[in-house]
Enzyme design. Sequence first.
Site, PDB file in Angstrom:
ATOM      1  N   SER A   1       0.833  -1.192   0.000  1.00 28.82           N
ATOM      2  CA  SER A   1       0.000   0.000   0.000  1.00 28.82           C
ATOM      3  C   SER A   1       0.873   1.250   0.000  1.00 28.82           C
ATOM      4  O   SER A   1       1.722   1.432  -0.880  1.00 28.82           O
ATOM      5  CB  SER A   1      -0.958  -0.046   1.196  1.00 28.82           C
ATOM      6  OG  SER A   1      -1.901   0.986   1.168  1.00 28.82           O
TER       7      SER A   1
ATOM      8  N   ASP B   1      -8.936  -6.365  -4.346  1.00 28.21           N
ATOM      9  CA  ASP B   1      -8.498  -5.068  -3.834  1.00 28.21           C
ATOM     10  C   ASP B   1      -9.079  -3.984  -4.738  1.00 28.21           C
ATOM     11  O   ASP B   1      -8.537  -3.680  -5.797  1.00 28.21           O
ATOM     12  CB  ASP B   1      -6.972  -4.998  -3.820  1.00 28.21           C
ATOM     13  CG  ASP B   1      -6.442  -3.692  -3.238  1.00 28.21           C
ATOM     14  OD1 ASP B   1      -7.258  -2.794  -2.941  1.00 28.21           O
ATOM     15  OD2 ASP B   1      -5.212  -3.572  -3.089  1.00 28.21           O
TER      16      ASP B   1
ATOM     17  N   HIS C   1      -8.100  -4.996   0.060  1.00 30.54           N
ATOM     18  CA  HIS C   1      -6.791  -4.347   0.161  1.00 30.54           C
ATOM     19  C   HIS C   1      -5.953  -4.907   1.306  1.00 30.54           C
ATOM     20  O   HIS C   1      -4.726  -4.974   1.215  1.00 30.54           O
ATOM     21  CB  HIS C   1      -6.994  -2.838   0.347  1.00 30.54           C
ATOM     22  CG  HIS C   1      -5.728  -2.045   0.302  1.00 30.54           C
ATOM     23  ND1 HIS C   1      -4.875  -2.070  -0.788  1.00 30.54           N
ATOM     24  CD2 HIS C   1      -5.157  -1.204   1.207  1.00 30.54           C
ATOM     25  CE1 HIS C   1      -3.845  -1.273  -0.555  1.00 30.54           C
ATOM     26  NE2 HIS C   1      -3.982  -0.744   0.651  1.00 30.54           N
TER      27      HIS C   1
END
Length: 383
Positions: free
Chosen positions: A158, A323, A356
């Site tokens: 991320s 995601d 995610h």
Amino acid sequence: MDENKHIGQSVGIVTPQVAKFTEPFTFKCGAVIADYELVYETYGMLNSDHSNAVLVCHALNASHHVAGTYADDPGNVGWWDNLIGPGKPVDTNRFFVIGVNNLGGCHGSTGPKSINSGTGKPWGSQFPVVTVEDWVKSQTRLADRLGIPQFAAVMGGSLGAMQSLQWTISYPERLRHALVIACAPNLSAQNIAFNEIARQAIITDPDFHGGDYYERGVTPKRGLRVARMVGHVTYLSDDEMANKFGRQLKHGKLNYSFDTDFQIESYLRYQADKFAEYFDANTYLRITKVLDYFDPAFEHGGDLTRALAPAKAAFLVVSFTTDWRFSPERSREIVSALLDNRGDVTYAEIDAPHGHDAFLLDDERYHRLVAAYFDRIGVEVGA
């Protein structure tokens, strides 16, 4: 590969360290601070030629505490402990792993709630707006302090992956491999919108006081709670929420009130309450802006291929099918730009249901992939 090879153990009890820097730091926005501290942890041993070092970059609400536990807080397990440790995919018997809390953070490194040495008061609203480039720059100073001229790998998921990607642009000679996991080359308008909703929840909290709430003895917990709820929803897939909670009722019946009827409501409130107790609202504002501002192609007319042209590292790029915040399509943009530059790229798209947050969770295919890639790195450094 032996399926049991990377089950591994914990690194055990760890102790944070503090690096104090007395030279000024100039941020990308032009602001300057005279001195600062970075809190970090290390796991494993640095080899004789300092070639086995791995930097782990943290995402939004994480910290330097990547693996292991604390002697006085055994329940506080590092956020990537399932991936990093002796015999684990990132094997600390072979690699020297570093986790650092970034500037502007609230886990010990200099940030808004730290004391400004020039005023004797908390930085508060006066702490600069930070960027990924600032973080990477500060990480190079820590690497210099630790005697590491080049990392075997820089990795993150991320926002951490954005830092890994920036490393290959800003300091291409200082890393040999980049692991870019659950990433995007910039935020979509939808993602920026979610971040703005979260920031407005904090800024409009009556206890925010323009960011200078420390001296008043209050914290904008209501705003921070809402911000966390908004963020948390985006980290999970619809399927994952359905599987965990569905439309389950907390008390088996409707209350016909505005209290929690559904289990998902109760879960979000629990997560929000917990988050608001330990995270700093000013840090949250700044880290969401870090996400918004990251866009290496911006200074190249939107051309990501040109932006990534300096990169010399080999890449492992990983995405997850569910995601929706940083979708596989965004990772493929990175891969395409790297291939346009004839880069060394391995790409994997993992079919995982978790959204995610999948980069933080246990998935055998994902972990075996990371393990295999680090086996490759290990051969290169003789680890």
